[in-house]
Design an enzyme around this catalytic site. Structure first.
Site, mmCIF file in Angstrom:
data_model
loop_
_atom_site.group_PDB
_atom_site.id
_atom_site.type_symbol
_atom_site.label_atom_id
_atom_site.label_comp_id
_atom_site.label_asym_id
_atom_site.label_seq_id
_atom_site.Cartn_x
_atom_site.Cartn_y
_atom_site.Cartn_z
ATOM 1 N N TRP A 1 0.865 -1.180 0.000
ATOM 2 C CA TRP A 1 0.000 0.000 0.000
ATOM 3 C C TRP A 1 0.913 1.245 0.000
ATOM 4 O O TRP A 1 1.764 1.368 0.903
ATOM 5 C CB TRP A 1 -0.863 -0.049 1.256
ATOM 6 C CG TRP A 1 -1.869 1.030 1.418
ATOM 7 C CD1 TRP A 1 -2.741 1.507 0.490
ATOM 8 C CD2 TRP A 1 -2.140 1.761 2.626
ATOM 9 N NE1 TRP A 1 -3.539 2.478 1.036
ATOM 10 C CE2 TRP A 1 -3.185 2.660 2.355
ATOM 11 C CE3 TRP A 1 -1.602 1.743 3.913
ATOM 12 C CZ2 TRP A 1 -3.703 3.527 3.309
ATOM 13 C CZ3 TRP A 1 -2.106 2.603 4.865
ATOM 14 C CH2 TRP A 1 -3.155 3.496 4.567
ATOM 15 N N LYS B 1 -13.449 -0.789 5.938
ATOM 16 C CA LYS B 1 -14.023 -1.560 4.828
ATOM 17 C C LYS B 1 -15.078 -2.550 5.324
ATOM 18 O O LYS B 1 -16.175 -2.613 4.783
ATOM 19 C CB LYS B 1 -12.931 -2.329 4.082
ATOM 20 C CG LYS B 1 -11.620 -1.588 3.929
ATOM 21 C CD LYS B 1 -11.634 -0.554 2.834
ATOM 22 C CE LYS B 1 -10.524 0.453 3.068
ATOM 23 N NZ LYS B 1 -9.804 0.883 1.935
ATOM 24 N N ASP C 1 -0.705 -5.639 9.146
ATOM 25 C CA ASP C 1 -1.720 -4.646 8.796
ATOM 26 C C ASP C 1 -2.888 -5.405 8.176
ATOM 27 O O ASP C 1 -2.727 -6.054 7.136
ATOM 28 C CB ASP C 1 -1.123 -3.644 7.793
ATOM 29 C CG ASP C 1 -2.122 -2.559 7.400
ATOM 30 O OD1 ASP C 1 -3.193 -2.469 8.036
ATOM 31 O OD2 ASP C 1 -1.838 -1.799 6.452
ATOM 32 N N ALA D 1 -6.661 -4.800 6.899
ATOM 33 C CA ALA D 1 -7.663 -3.766 6.614
ATOM 34 C C ALA D 1 -8.902 -4.337 5.920
ATOM 35 O O ALA D 1 -9.824 -3.589 5.600
ATOM 36 C CB ALA D 1 -7.042 -2.662 5.753
HETATM 37 N N1 PLP Z 1 -3.854 -0.656 5.299
HETATM 38 C C1 PLP Z 1 -4.132 -1.027 4.047
HETATM 39 C C2 PLP Z 1 -3.375 -2.151 3.430
HETATM 40 C C3 PLP Z 1 -5.135 -0.365 3.330
HETATM 41 O O1 PLP Z 1 -5.411 -0.759 2.084
HETATM 42 C C4 PLP Z 1 -5.829 0.693 3.951
HETATM 43 C C5 PLP Z 1 -6.859 1.443 3.221
HETATM 44 O O2 PLP Z 1 -6.888 1.553 2.038
HETATM 45 C C6 PLP Z 1 -5.505 1.027 5.276
HETATM 46 C C7 PLP Z 1 -4.506 0.333 5.914
HETATM 47 C C8 PLP Z 1 -6.139 2.152 6.031
HETATM 48 O O3 PLP Z 1 -7.476 2.246 6.024
HETATM 49 P P1 PLP Z 1 -8.259 3.405 6.809
HETATM 50 O O4 PLP Z 1 -7.269 4.379 7.347
HETATM 51 O O5 PLP Z 1 -9.151 4.018 5.805
HETATM 52 O O6 PLP Z 1 -8.982 2.721 7.912
#
Ligand code: PLP
Length: 394
Positions: A127, A243, A208, A210
């Site tokens: 990411w 999500k 991580d 998500a």
């Molecule tokens: N980590 C990954 C791999 C993601 O794809 C995302 C969102 O796209 C996030 C963390 C963070 O998501 P949020 O800050 O919107 O909760």
């Protein structure tokens, strides 16, 4: 003093969103931004979320501050959802954060605090915000190979070979499930091999996660995280509710830290609370309260799980439809990997020129590395997309 500021690099996905919005063609397809959309192109508020918000509105009598670590009904609910009984509760410290991003940022800061020389190993690709935050924090990034451009699966031998180069005190960032941007994921045998390597080399895993519930199911998607958490002495986990609860704008996430024994838990908990305090004092509450209301009520929880399962199955069926359509058009299995990937994304694995052609000639918008948001299509647009992919020379 403002004149000293330098222009920051533009966010490629946000740029893509603007270009899509400005495109007058009726037959355009947005596979860019990482947000779930239903068949009508809408990101709906989930039924259980609406019901929980109503209950909260009726019952809430104050908006005074919560604790620095957030509401314990939320942190406990999330620990159960993700870790179940895989590790002893008294070894887990947890704080609510501003979304998954807040948890990732806080986790990186904690690593830097513990070992200013720590290097963080990240999958190539990952990411993009992982890279941006690490650079901003001045933490050395070590990429490990992850994606096999030929098979579009995980290049596991290369991943392990690269991680052999990590040194004790380094941290390894792993995607718990539904790898973003590739869609290629580890199986449980591979997770175990990673756990063994982490132990052999004295590395700290940071997971991580998500997209729990977007891949193979809520339990299945947590299996790799549970395996690592149960196998290593210490572990960090950043989890997002954006999500799977569809509460993107409420900024709801959690950072968990698992210690080797219960004796360290309080110190870790206190440090994470302090990091929250230094960043923004109290974490946001509304989204966390929605999540805990749902998780702690059997009816709401069942309804949320049912709707999440509908979302998951709809993405799986779109994957299958696209793979089938491409098989029909090309007479080959070249795109079968699309049905094997999991989560909201797949990396198509085509050149930037083809990505560009798809956009200019066919109105198909995907990120430059050919990441596609599977939820950006629907059963009517899949055949159009498949034809465009073939015609663009993929
Ligand atoms: N980590 C990954 C791999 C993601 O794809 C995302 C969102 O796209 C996030 C963390 C963070 O998501 P949020 O800050 O919107 O909760």
């Amino acid at each position: 003093m403002f004149e000293t500021l330098k222009q920051q690099p533009a966010d490629k996905i946000l740029q893509l969103m603007l270009m899509y919005a400005a495109d007058p063609r009726e037959q355009k397809i947005d596979l860019g931004v990482g947000v779930y959309k239903n068949a009508d192109g809408i990101t709906p508020v989930m039924r259980a979320v609406k019901a929980a918000e109503k209950r909260i509105w009726e019952a809430e009598t104050t908006k005074t501050y919560t604790g620095l670590t957030g509401d314990s009904a939320f942190t406990n609910g999330m620990i159960s959802l993700l870790l179940d009984e895989s590790v002893a509760r008294d070894t887990i410290a947890a704080v609510a954060t501003t979304g998954g991003t807040g948890a990732v940022r806080l986790g990186f800061e904690l690593i830097r605090m513990m070992n200013p020389k720590a290097r963080i190993w990240v999958s190539d690709p990952t990411w993009p915000n992982h890279i941006a935050i690490l650079n901003y924090l001045g933490i050395e990034i070590k990429p490990y190979r992850y994606f096999n451009a030929e098979t579009r699966g995980v290049d596991f031998d290369a991943m392990i070979a690269d991680l052999q180069g990590a040194e004790p005190g380094d941290a390894v960032l792993l995607h718990g499930c539904c790898h973003n941007p590739t869609g290629a994921n580890l199986n449980l045998v591979q997770w175990q091999a990673v756990a063994d390597l982490l132990n052999d080399r004295g590395l700290l895993p940071m997971i991580d996660i998500a997209y729990q519930g977007f891949g193979d199911g809520l339990e299945e998607d947590a299996a790799g995280t549970r395996l690592i958490a149960a196998s290593v002495p210490e572990c960090l986990i950043a989890s997002s509710c954006s999500k799977n609860f569809g509460i993107y704008r409420e900024r709801t996430g959690i950072l968990m830290a698992i210690s080797a024994d219960s004796g360290r838990q309080a110190l870790v908990q206190d440090t994470m609370a302090t990091l929250n305090r230094l960043a923004y004092s109290f974490p946001p509450d509304h989204g966390a309260r929605i999540v805990s209301t749902i998780l702690n009520d059997p009816d709401l929880r069942a309804d949320w799980m049912a709707e999440l399962e509908e979302v998951r199955l709809s993405m799986l069926s779109l994957r299958q439809q696209l793979a089938d359509e491409l098989r029909r058009l090309t007479g080959s299995d070249r795109f079968a990997f699309l049905a094997g990937h999991r989560g909201m994304f797949s990396r198509l694995g085509v050149s930037p020129e083809i990505v560009e052609r798809l956009r200019t000639d066919y109105g198909v918008y995907m990120v430059g590395d050919s990441r596609m948001n599977i939820a950006g299509m629907n059963s009517k647009t899949v055949p159009i997309l498949a034809q465009a992919i073939v015609d663009a020379g993929a």
